[in-house]
Scaffold this motif. Structure first.
Motif, short mmCIF file in Angstrom:
data_model
loop_
_atom_site.label_atom_id
_atom_site.label_comp_id
_atom_site.label_asym_id
_atom_site.label_seq_id
_atom_site.Cartn_x
_atom_site.Cartn_y
_atom_site.Cartn_z
N LYS A 22 -4.52 -6.05 -5.67
CA LYS A 22 -4.76 -5.68 -4.26
C LYS A 22 -3.46 -5.70 -3.47
O LYS A 22 -3.17 -4.79 -2.68
CB LYS A 22 -5.79 -6.62 -3.64
CG LYS A 22 -6.18 -6.24 -2.22
CD LYS A 22 -7.30 -7.12 -1.70
CE LYS A 22 -7.70 -6.70 -0.28
NZ LYS A 22 -8.80 -7.55 0.25
N LEU A 23 -2.65 -6.74 -3.68
CA LEU A 23 -1.36 -6.82 -2.99
C LEU A 23 -0.44 -5.69 -3.41
O LEU A 23 0.17 -5.01 -2.57
CB LEU A 23 -0.71 -8.17 -3.27
CG LEU A 23 0.70 -8.35 -2.69
CD1 LEU A 23 0.68 -8.30 -1.17
CD2 LEU A 23 1.31 -9.66 -3.16
N LEU A 24 -0.33 -5.45 -4.71
CA LEU A 24 0.59 -4.42 -5.21
C LEU A 24 0.18 -3.04 -4.74
O LEU A 24 1.03 -2.23 -4.34
CB LEU A 24 0.64 -4.48 -6.73
CG LEU A 24 1.45 -5.64 -7.32
CD1 LEU A 24 1.11 -5.86 -8.78
CD2 LEU A 24 2.95 -5.37 -7.15
N ARG A 25 -1.09 -2.74 -4.80
CA ARG A 25 -1.55 -1.42 -4.35
C ARG A 25 -1.30 -1.20 -2.87
O ARG A 25 -0.92 -0.11 -2.43
CB ARG A 25 -3.03 -1.25 -4.68
CG ARG A 25 -3.30 -0.99 -6.16
CD ARG A 25 -4.76 -1.00 -6.49
NE ARG A 25 -4.99 -0.59 -7.88
CZ ARG A 25 -6.06 -0.93 -8.59
NH1 ARG A 25 -7.00 -1.70 -8.05
NH2 ARG A 25 -6.19 -0.53 -9.84
N LYS A 26 -1.49 -2.26 -2.08
CA LYS A 26 -1.22 -2.14 -0.65
C LYS A 26 0.27 -1.91 -0.39
O LYS A 26 0.64 -1.10 0.46
CB LYS A 26 -1.70 -3.40 0.07
CG LYS A 26 -1.65 -3.27 1.59
CD LYS A 26 -2.22 -4.50 2.28
CE LYS A 26 -2.19 -4.30 3.80
NZ LYS A 26 -2.65 -5.52 4.52
N LEU A 27 1.11 -2.60 -1.14
CA LEU A 27 2.55 -2.40 -0.99
C LEU A 27 2.96 -0.98 -1.35
O LEU A 27 3.71 -0.33 -0.63
CB LEU A 27 3.30 -3.39 -1.89
CG LEU A 27 3.28 -4.86 -1.46
CD1 LEU A 27 3.84 -5.74 -2.57
CD2 LEU A 27 4.08 -5.05 -0.18
N LEU A 28 2.47 -0.48 -2.48
CA LEU A 28 2.83 0.86 -2.92
C LEU A 28 2.33 1.92 -1.95
O LEU A 28 2.98 2.96 -1.76
CB LEU A 28 2.25 1.11 -4.32
CG LEU A 28 2.85 0.26 -5.45
CD1 LEU A 28 2.04 0.42 -6.72
CD2 LEU A 28 4.31 0.65 -5.70
N GLN A 29 1.20 1.67 -1.31
CA GLN A 29 0.65 2.63 -0.37
C GLN A 29 1.40 2.65 0.95
O GLN A 29 1.58 3.71 1.56
CB GLN A 29 -0.83 2.30 -0.12
CG GLN A 29 -1.52 3.22 0.87
CD GLN A 29 -2.97 2.84 1.10
OE1 GLN A 29 -3.51 1.97 0.43
NE2 GLN A 29 -3.61 3.49 2.06
N ASN A 30 1.86 1.47 1.41
CA ASN A 30 2.38 1.36 2.77
C ASN A 30 3.90 1.38 2.90
O ASN A 30 4.41 1.64 3.99
CB ASN A 30 1.87 0.06 3.41
CG ASN A 30 0.36 0.08 3.62
OD1 ASN A 30 -0.25 1.14 3.67
ND2 ASN A 30 -0.23 -1.09 3.72
#
Length: 231
Positions: free
Chosen positions: A117-125
């Motif tokens: 969840k953290l990694l996907r949010k980072l990659l998205q934002n």
């Protein structure tokens, strides 16, 4: 940029901006901000300061993030245990190679799903792809990075992740001042606003000269005035 509406607020926008700056910039409680404003002849209750922080803090933070340069391509991830409402939870944090807070997530678990969840949010934002992702040896990171086909970027060298671990210190100070976070939601709201504002005023003064410090402070205040529509 669209102006922020202070319509139907009894106090002048400059007072609101000053109160929010004091609260997020320094390790203060709402009552501390109330006392400082009272010393200047401004009678504002701490509950009013709390409502201002909730209403405007997130919007100021969003505007700051929009105008910040792209982050460094080395990312450092770490998680720390906290007690919220009597329950054990974790603050998952990501900082870049220059010490800027990229994101903070409050989660109940310390497993692969939470890391994803953290990694996907980072990659998205963040708007860029990292060239290195540094973590401790928690297996959740390795499993999450395998799922994202980014395992080749992973680095778990001993003590290399000190940058992320040190970044917890300001939040620990705030947590003590607030006598712990009261709920999952309130913790996430505060941390989401705190990170970008902290980044704006974090000059790492121990690494620079006094002249450079004055220049960076001036630049930060100009940016603050711009995003809060004070200029």
């Amino acid at each position: 940029m669209k102006t922020i509406s202070y319509h139907r607020h009894r106090f002048h926008p400059d007072i609101i901006r000053q109160a929010i700056w004091l609260y997020f910039r320094f390790t203060m409680s709402y009552r501390d901000v109330e006392e400082l404003l009272a010393e200047r002849g401004i009678d504002v209750s701490y509950e009013t300061v709390r409502r201002w922080a909730l209403k405007f803090g997130a919007e100021y933070a969003r505007r700051i993030k929009k105008h910040r340069p792209l982050p460094h391509t080395e990312w450092f991830l770490d998680e720390v245990f906290v007690k919220i409402g009597g329950k054990s939870m974790y603050l998952w944090r990501a900082v870049d190679g220059e010490g800027e807070i990229l994101d903070v997530l409050v989660q109940k678990r310390r497993n692969k799903r939470a890391a994803l969840k953290l990694l996907r949010k980072l990659l998205q934002n963040q708007g860029i792809l990292p060239t290195k992702i540094v973590t401790d040896k928690l297996r959740s990171y390795s499993a999450a990075l395998r799922d994202l086909n980014m395992e080749h970027l992973h680095d778990t060298t001993n003590r290399l992740n000190n940058r992320a671990e040190s970044s917890h210190v300001p939040i620990r100070r705030r947590e003590r001042k607030m006598q712990r976070f009261k709920s999952h939601k309130s913790a996430q709201i505060f941390l989401s606003a705190y990170g970008p504002i902290y980044n704006l005023f974090n000059t790492q003064r121990h690494l620079i000269s006094r002249k450079t410090l004055r220049q960076l402070r001036s630049i930060a205040m100009v940016e603050w005035n711009f995003v809060t529509n004070a200029a």
